[in-house]
Design an enzyme around this catalytic site. Structure first.
Site, PDB file in Angstrom:
ATOM      1  N   ASP A  52      -3.433   5.748   8.438  1.00  0.00           N
ATOM      2  CA  ASP A  52      -2.317   6.233   7.609  1.00  0.00           C
ATOM      3  C   ASP A  52      -2.734   7.407   6.727  1.00  0.00           C
ATOM      4  O   ASP A  52      -2.094   8.459   6.718  1.00  0.00           O
ATOM      5  CB  ASP A  52      -1.804   5.124   6.685  1.00  0.00           C
ATOM      6  CG  ASP A  52      -1.063   4.034   7.424  1.00  0.00           C
ATOM      7  OD1 ASP A  52      -0.348   4.353   8.394  1.00  0.00           O
ATOM      8  OD2 ASP A  52      -1.187   2.866   7.028  1.00  0.00           O
ATOM      9  N   LYS A 109      -1.018  -5.282   6.149  1.00  0.00           N
ATOM     10  CA  LYS A 109      -2.130  -4.323   6.214  1.00  0.00           C
ATOM     11  C   LYS A 109      -3.380  -4.772   5.445  1.00  0.00           C
ATOM     12  O   LYS A 109      -4.484  -4.382   5.794  1.00  0.00           O
ATOM     13  CB  LYS A 109      -1.680  -2.949   5.710  1.00  0.00           C
ATOM     14  CG  LYS A 109      -0.726  -2.265   6.671  1.00  0.00           C
ATOM     15  CD  LYS A 109      -0.380  -0.868   6.223  1.00  0.00           C
ATOM     16  CE  LYS A 109       0.681  -0.272   7.149  1.00  0.00           C
ATOM     17  NZ  LYS A 109       0.945   1.134   6.852  1.00  0.00           N
TER      18      LYS A 109
END
Ligand code: ATR
Length: 279
Positions: free
Chosen positions: A108, A72
């Site tokens: 997220d 990420k």
């Protein structure tokens, strides 16, 4: 019902490991349900191959990917553009390919926040206690700071990691984050660690729940088991609780909307919970 044909657009999740991801089921469910000609698969990408994999997105004309651990942060260097929020979060979990130009987003933290709002839990003017200082924590800290939390405290087994996140948040959005428990009670407590996750379900990242009362909301990013020891102990003190399934679903919904540049029907959250997760 769509069939895979020459017009099918490709989506995928890249990570290592990746085979346990629920993203393929969720995204393919949405595509099928709406008659969108997309197919979503899981692609294992080793860290040393990440650059090649991202170049492959352009070369193969893959419409978009979700990015999971451990990529990420590392994926950011290979993209053409990074959305402003994702840049502040320091993390990308969604890449959209627009005519060969790759833009990184993070869904997220926003997915997590949506799942709290869905349960009527707000952040503004609230005293928030976050347990854990891993990869999932930083975007949430930045988002909560920007959403006007009254105070944010991060507790972590390794205090230095909490302090690193506090420094990051101060530097990035000018918000002071506490790394010691100082208040007698908190409005919202959140577990961002993997402690208590299946198969080690007996674990709890917090010993003391004395600062939890019936006006506290407790959230866990874990969705398996549905009620962790962390949530159970908070519930036993009267707290309202929410597990990580909502975060999983909402981050997927937001990513799907980015991939397809469409807005999903408002009832899609409930539908995915029922049809994909049987909840
Ligand atoms: P990441 O999310 O970056 O992949 P992780 O290993 O899943 O990292 O850990 C996430 C968080 O869970 C960290 O805050 C970690 O604490 P440390 O910073 O001290 O490593 C926390 N964590 C993991 N296992 C733990 C345990 N057994 N007890 C307490 N905290 C734990």
């Amino acid at each position: 019902m769509f069939e895979i044909n020459g017009h099918t657009k490709q989506l995928a999740i890249i990570g290592d490991p990746v085979e346990h991801s629920f993203s393929p089921q969720m995204h393919n469910y949405i595509s099928k349900r709406l008659g969108n000609n997309y197919v979503y698969t899981a692609l294992e990408v080793k860290p040393e191959n990440l650059g090649d994999a991202v170049r492959g997105i352009r070369a193969l004309g893959i419409a978009g990917v979700n990015v999971t651990a451990p990529h990420k942060f590392a994926v950011m260097q290979y993209l053409d553009e990074i959305d402003g929020r994702a840049m502040q979060y320091g993390s990308v979990n969604t890449v959209v390919n627009r005519n060969g130009r790759l833009t990184g987003y993070n869904t997220d933290a926003d997915g997590f926040y949506q799942s709290l709002l869905w349960e009527g839990i707000t952040v503004r003017d609230q005293d928030i206690l976050i347990v854990g200082a891993g990869g999932a924590t930083q975007p949430v800290l930045v988002l909560f700071a920007l959403e006007g939390a009254k105070s944010i405290t991060v507790l972590n087994r390794t205090r230095a990691n909490a302090q690193r996140l506090a420094e990051y948040t101060e530097k990035t959005v000018g918000y002071y984050v506490e790394t010691e428990k100082k208040l007698p009670r908190y409005d919202v407590i959140i577990n961002t660690t993997s402690v208590g996750m299946w198969p080690d379900t007996a674990g709890c990242p917090l010993d003391d729940f004395s600062f939890v009362d019936s006006n506290t909301a407790a959230a866990d990013m874990i969705y398996n088991p549905a009620e962790t020891v962390f949530l159970r102990r908070a519930r036993e003190r009267g707290a309202k609780t929410v597990n990580g399934l909502g975060m999983l679903i909402f981050q997927g919904i937001i990513a799907y909307e980015l991939f397809t540049d469409t807005k999903l029907p408002a009832d899609m959250y409930r539908e995915i919970a029922k049809e994909v997760f049987g909840k």
